[in-house]
Design an enzyme around this catalytic site. Structure first.
Site, short mmCIF file in Angstrom:
data_model
loop_
_atom_site.label_atom_id
_atom_site.label_comp_id
_atom_site.label_asym_id
_atom_site.label_seq_id
_atom_site.Cartn_x
_atom_site.Cartn_y
_atom_site.Cartn_z
N LYS A 66 0.83 -1.22 0.00
CA LYS A 66 0.00 0.00 0.00
C LYS A 66 0.85 1.24 0.00
O LYS A 66 0.47 2.26 -0.56
CB LYS A 66 -0.96 -0.01 1.19
CG LYS A 66 -2.02 -1.08 1.07
CD LYS A 66 -3.42 -0.54 1.30
CE LYS A 66 -4.45 -1.52 0.80
NZ LYS A 66 -5.54 -1.79 1.71
N LYS A 117 -3.35 -10.75 -7.40
CA LYS A 117 -4.64 -11.16 -6.82
C LYS A 117 -5.76 -10.22 -7.27
O LYS A 117 -5.49 -9.05 -7.62
CB LYS A 117 -4.55 -11.21 -5.29
CG LYS A 117 -4.45 -9.90 -4.64
CD LYS A 117 -4.62 -9.98 -3.13
CE LYS A 117 -4.61 -8.55 -2.64
NZ LYS A 117 -4.76 -8.31 -1.28
N LYS A 155 -9.87 -4.73 -5.47
CA LYS A 155 -10.71 -3.56 -5.80
C LYS A 155 -9.86 -2.39 -6.25
O LYS A 155 -10.30 -1.55 -7.01
CB LYS A 155 -11.45 -3.09 -4.54
CG LYS A 155 -12.56 -3.95 -4.08
CD LYS A 155 -13.10 -3.42 -2.75
CE LYS A 155 -13.23 -4.55 -1.75
NZ LYS A 155 -13.55 -4.14 -0.40
P1 AMP Z 1 -10.91 -6.41 2.09
O1 AMP Z 1 -12.08 -6.09 1.26
O2 AMP Z 1 -9.60 -6.06 1.47
O3 AMP Z 1 -11.07 -5.87 3.49
O4 AMP Z 1 -10.86 -7.99 2.20
C1 AMP Z 1 -11.89 -8.71 2.82
C2 AMP Z 1 -11.55 -10.19 2.84
O5 AMP Z 1 -11.45 -10.70 1.51
C3 AMP Z 1 -10.20 -10.52 3.51
O6 AMP Z 1 -10.36 -11.68 4.30
C4 AMP Z 1 -9.29 -10.81 2.36
O7 AMP Z 1 -8.26 -11.71 2.70
C5 AMP Z 1 -10.24 -11.43 1.35
N1 AMP Z 1 -9.75 -11.23 -0.03
C6 AMP Z 1 -9.45 -10.05 -0.63
N2 AMP Z 1 -9.03 -10.25 -1.91
C7 AMP Z 1 -9.07 -11.59 -2.12
C8 AMP Z 1 -8.76 -12.44 -3.25
N3 AMP Z 1 -8.32 -11.94 -4.39
N4 AMP Z 1 -8.92 -13.77 -3.10
C9 AMP Z 1 -9.37 -14.30 -1.94
N5 AMP Z 1 -9.66 -13.56 -0.84
C10 AMP Z 1 -9.54 -12.23 -0.92
#
Ligand code: AMP
Ligand code: TRP
Length: 327
Positions: free
Chosen positions: A111, A193, A196
């Site tokens: 980040k 990966k 967003k």
């Molecule tokens: P966030 O929206 O970044 O707060 O992520 C929410 C959850 O989604 C966390 O547990 C992340 O580890 C999971 N996550 C985010 N991106 C991915 C991805 N590309 N594949 C699998 N899990 C994800």
């Protein structure tokens, strides 16, 4: 009953990676665990956010989680900043966390590269606030995607350190990571990966994408050389699409390989697109209906916060006594 805690940031619309890596597990665990899920708005502030957009995102994400199957009758669902103990415990845990440990965190490194103009203290301290989230609730299991594993390991280390110094206080949490789906990759680059924050919206399927957009994104998803539909490290892009297909259809990889033997990528992708559309459309209908009743959503979240607060306050009583503050 064992306690599950997890959380996600209210930043934009969750995508298929968020669903398969986190939400799907979160929904399933509700059946046999005591689950607490949080929308972590304080974490979301570590990158600049417009207040109105943030307000909207919090409610939107709450509605979407309910639409995906989180159930306030089975779990506690609340907004992090509604329970002040998170910020307080974060400060106390800071006093036991080393700067050298935080400098090792992959997410901080990534980040700060993405936003070199705003590397703020919040971004650096993000994992300690996450540790506070988890430790406040005597958590046993933390369902997360692969990218958050390092943060849970740091949480365990901080908890261990606290317990050594002040006596048994915190439960040591374990990361709960799905065998398949813990790292869904970008549709445009199987080495990255699904995220967003990606520069192109073509790289992810948002849970609110309409049928036309889903079909078009999957059609344009990159594939590997050769035309055979097989799960293989040599075919990372196709393997990612197969994982999505498998997880959303409950068909095994063997079944999918057999089904597409001798058939091309085109047919495979167009079937996959229909699987994704069929999966998303009832979620989107429920989401739209839920958003029409914002007052009900607010009430549900404030009830969740009240229930979470009872546990958080009780943990903080112990913690404050441990270190010699409060009466
Ligand atoms: P966030 O929206 O970044 O707060 O992520 C929410 C959850 O989604 C966390 O547990 C992340 O580890 C999971 N996550 C985010 N991106 C991915 C991805 N590309 N594949 C699998 N899990 C994800
Ligand atoms: N850091 C997590 C993410 O970026 C979100 C999060 C905050 C979290 N606090 C948590 C996840 C506690 C699990 C437990 O996705």
């Amino acid at each position: 009953m064992q306690r599950v805690f997890s959380a996600a940031q209210p930043t934009g619309t969750p995508h298929l990676g968020n669903y398969l890596g986190f939400l799907k597990q979160a929904v399933e665990l509700q059946e046999s665990y005591d689950c607490i899920y949080s929308i972590v708005d304080l974490h979301a502030l570590t990158v600049p956010r417009d207040p109105d957009v943030l307000r909207n995102d919090i409610l939107g994400v709450a509605a979407l989680y309910l639409a995906c199957g989180l159930d306030p009758k089975k779990s506690i669902l609340f907004v992090q900043s509604d329970v002040k103990e998170h910020a307080e415990l974060c400060w106390l845990l800071n006093t036991l966390t080393k700067i050298s440990e935080l400098k090792l965190m992959h997410q901080f490194k990534e980040k700060s590269k993405e936003h070199p103009e705003s590397i703020n203290m919040g971004l650096f301290d993000y994992p300690v606030l996450m540790a506070a989230d988890i430790l406040l609730y005597n958590t046993d299991l933390v369902p997360i995607g692969e990218d958050q594993k390092q943060h849970v390991e740091l949480t365990r280390e901080i908890a261990r350190r606290w317990n050594m110094r002040f006596g048994q206080t915190f439960t040591l949490p374990k990361a709960h990571i799905a065998k398949t789906g813990a790292r869904i990759m970008s549709l445009l680059d199987p080495a990255k990966k699904m995220a967003k924050s990606a520069s192109s919206a073509q790289s992810y399927v948002s849970l609110l994408d309409d049928a036309h957009t889903v079909r078009q994104k999957i059609k344009r998803a990159v594939t590997d050389s050769g035309s055979e539909i097989t799960l293989s490290p040599a075919k990372p892009a196709l393997s990612n699409l197969l994982a999505i297909y498998h997880l959303l259809s409950n068909k095994t990889f063997v079944e999918l390989e057999a089904r597409y033997k001798g058939r091309g990528y085109g047919e495979f992708k167009s079937d996959l697109a229909e699987v994704v559309v069929a999966f998303l459309s009832p979620i989107q209908e429920r989401y739209t209906a839920l958003l029409k009743k914002p007052k009900k959503l607010h009430e549900m979240l404030s009830d969740g916060a009240a229930r979470a607060r009872i546990i958080a306050v009780s943990t903080m009583k112990k913690v404050r006594a441990n270190i010699g503050i409060g009466i």
